[in-house]
Design a protein around this motif. Sequence first.
Motif, PDB file in Angstrom:
ATOM      1  N   ALA A 142       0.815  -1.216   0.000  1.00  0.00           N
ATOM      2  CA  ALA A 142       0.000   0.000   0.000  1.00  0.00           C
ATOM      3  C   ALA A 142       0.847   1.263   0.000  1.00  0.00           C
ATOM      4  CB  ALA A 142      -0.943  -0.001   1.201  1.00  0.00           C
ATOM      5  N   ILE A 143       2.061   1.171   0.513  1.00  0.00           N
ATOM      6  CA  ILE A 143       2.934   2.355   0.594  1.00  0.00           C
ATOM      7  C   ILE A 143       4.039   2.322  -0.445  1.00  0.00           C
ATOM      8  CG2 ILE A 143       2.433   2.847   3.008  1.00  0.00           C
ATOM      9  CD1 ILE A 143       4.972   1.363   3.792  1.00  0.00           C
ATOM     10  N   ALA A 215       8.765   6.156   5.032  1.00  0.00           N
ATOM     11  CA  ALA A 215       7.510   5.413   4.938  1.00  0.00           C
ATOM     12  C   ALA A 215       7.199   4.829   6.311  1.00  0.00           C
ATOM     13  CB  ALA A 215       7.609   4.296   3.893  1.00  0.00           C
ATOM     14  N   ALA A 216       5.928   4.469   6.511  1.00  0.00           N
ATOM     15  CA  ALA A 216       5.526   3.907   7.808  1.00  0.00           C
ATOM     16  C   ALA A 216       4.332   2.993   7.617  1.00  0.00           C
ATOM     17  CB  ALA A 216       5.176   5.021   8.796  1.00  0.00           C
ATOM     18  N   GLU A 236       0.338   9.220   1.672  1.00  0.00           N
ATOM     19  CA  GLU A 236       0.245   8.077   0.763  1.00  0.00           C
ATOM     20  C   GLU A 236       1.346   7.050   1.010  1.00  0.00           C
ATOM     21  OE1 GLU A 236       2.420  11.383  -1.531  1.00  0.00           O
ATOM     22  OE2 GLU A 236       0.721  11.210  -0.133  1.00  0.00           O
ATOM     23  N   ARG A 237       2.314   7.393   1.861  1.00  0.00           N
ATOM     24  CA  ARG A 237       3.380   6.442   2.201  1.00  0.00           C
ATOM     25  C   ARG A 237       3.241   5.945   3.641  1.00  0.00           C
ATOM     26  NH1 ARG A 237       8.806   5.882   0.240  1.00  0.00           N
ATOM     27  NH2 ARG A 237       7.829   3.855  -0.084  1.00  0.00           N
ATOM     28  N   ILE A 238       2.020   6.049   4.167  1.00  0.00           N
ATOM     29  CA  ILE A 238       1.703   5.544   5.504  1.00  0.00           C
ATOM     30  C   ILE A 238       0.500   4.619   5.381  1.00  0.00           C
ATOM     31  CG2 ILE A 238       1.033   6.141   7.863  1.00  0.00           C
ATOM     32  CD1 ILE A 238       2.137   8.983   7.308  1.00  0.00           C
ATOM     33  N   SER A 239       0.603   3.400   5.912  1.00  0.00           N
ATOM     34  CA  SER A 239      -0.532   2.478   5.897  1.00  0.00           C
ATOM     35  C   SER A 239      -0.915   2.102   7.320  1.00  0.00           C
ATOM     36  CB  SER A 239      -0.216   1.223   5.080  1.00  0.00           C
ATOM     37  OG  SER A 239       0.882   0.508   5.625  1.00  0.00           O
ATOM     38  N   THR A 240      -2.191   1.760   7.491  1.00  0.00           N
ATOM     39  CA  THR A 240      -2.693   1.308   8.782  1.00  0.00           C
ATOM     40  C   THR A 240      -3.556   0.065   8.560  1.00  0.00           C
ATOM     41  OG1 THR A 240      -4.744   2.600   8.708  1.00  0.00           O
ATOM     42  CG2 THR A 240      -2.798   3.689   9.636  1.00  0.00           C
ATOM     43  N   ALA A 251      -3.833   8.711   5.630  1.00  0.00           N
ATOM     44  CA  ALA A 251      -3.036   7.490   5.469  1.00  0.00           C
ATOM     45  C   ALA A 251      -3.901   6.401   4.835  1.00  0.00           C
ATOM     46  CB  ALA A 251      -2.495   7.030   6.823  1.00  0.00           C
ATOM     47  N   ARG A 252      -3.259   5.348   4.362  1.00  0.00           N
ATOM     48  CA  ARG A 252      -3.961   4.315   3.611  1.00  0.00           C
ATOM     49  C   ARG A 252      -4.352   3.139   4.497  1.00  0.00           C
ATOM     50  NH1 ARG A 252      -0.695   4.245  -2.205  1.00  0.00           N
ATOM     51  NH2 ARG A 252      -1.474   6.282  -2.875  1.00  0.00           N
TER      52      ARG A 252
END
Length: 309
Positions: A142-143, A215-216, A236-240, A251-252
């Motif tokens: 996703a990231i 990213a995270a 857009e470079r953070i996913s949960t 965040a995504r």
Amino acid sequence: MSRAVVHQTFGGPEVLELRDVPEPHAGPGEVRVRVAAAGLNPMDWILSSDPEAAAMFGVTVPSGFGFDFAGVVEEVGAGADGFAVGDRVHGGALAKAAADFVVMKTPTQAPDALFRTPDGISDEVAATLPVAGLTAAAALAAIGLRPGDTLLVGGAGGGVGVFAVQLAKLAGARVLGTASEGTFDFLRQLGAEPVAYGPGLADRVRALAPGGVTAATDLFGTETAETALALGVPPERISTIAAGPNPPGGARATGGADARPGDMQRITDAILAGRITVPIAATFPIERVRDAVTLQAGRHTHGKIVLTL
């Protein structure tokens, strides 16, 4: 008769019972798997304890329990394609994995899934893979993780975290992982640089990575996602995976259902090659399901918890 873990009401581990149930059989387009191991995930006890969460997944009581399993195909119904009697398999069956038998439609429909288990991977290890492995793969996809990234992983020592850390390392990223101090040595063994979660996280991350985080992925709540935003990581470079459908700052949100078709084989290939290790914190016979769930719900174990049958 056969056995299955069931719960008649929602509640804590005490509502889980191992009961005799009618033995299921494969109908047309179905296969029956004799289960050898069932891997536990936080989702399992959340669905058995929280009626609102259960309703989101269409789970009502009385209900079975568990999602991840591994075993052997014992029956193949008319018209069921892709599997034969004797095939070793692993997969996911929502709220029915902790049982002697699981009956699956083929082809499976999400969230349920069925994969072949390669020789060289035990049933106990295979039963840890569907939720944790595929969720980790989806969180990194996703990231757009790429070589040279400095990745902050929230909840790095949990069931999903151990896969996310190792997959990220294989992708060529530097990995910082949040955890309690008692988990630091465990994370170092997986290739992550540990950092304590809690107040002041952003300052500790800055000290560990003066060049910044690129990213995270937050595998537990929102603290890591919020910290990454504060550190200037683009949303857009953070996913949960556990922040609901509207994570902080754009965040995504993602999960195992977003995994790509080849992700499971990529994970099992890496395990067979020794590039990914699967830490199993504890195994319990299915008769001790309440003890297993109690241990897992404490969230202090390093790795996965597996029921054996």
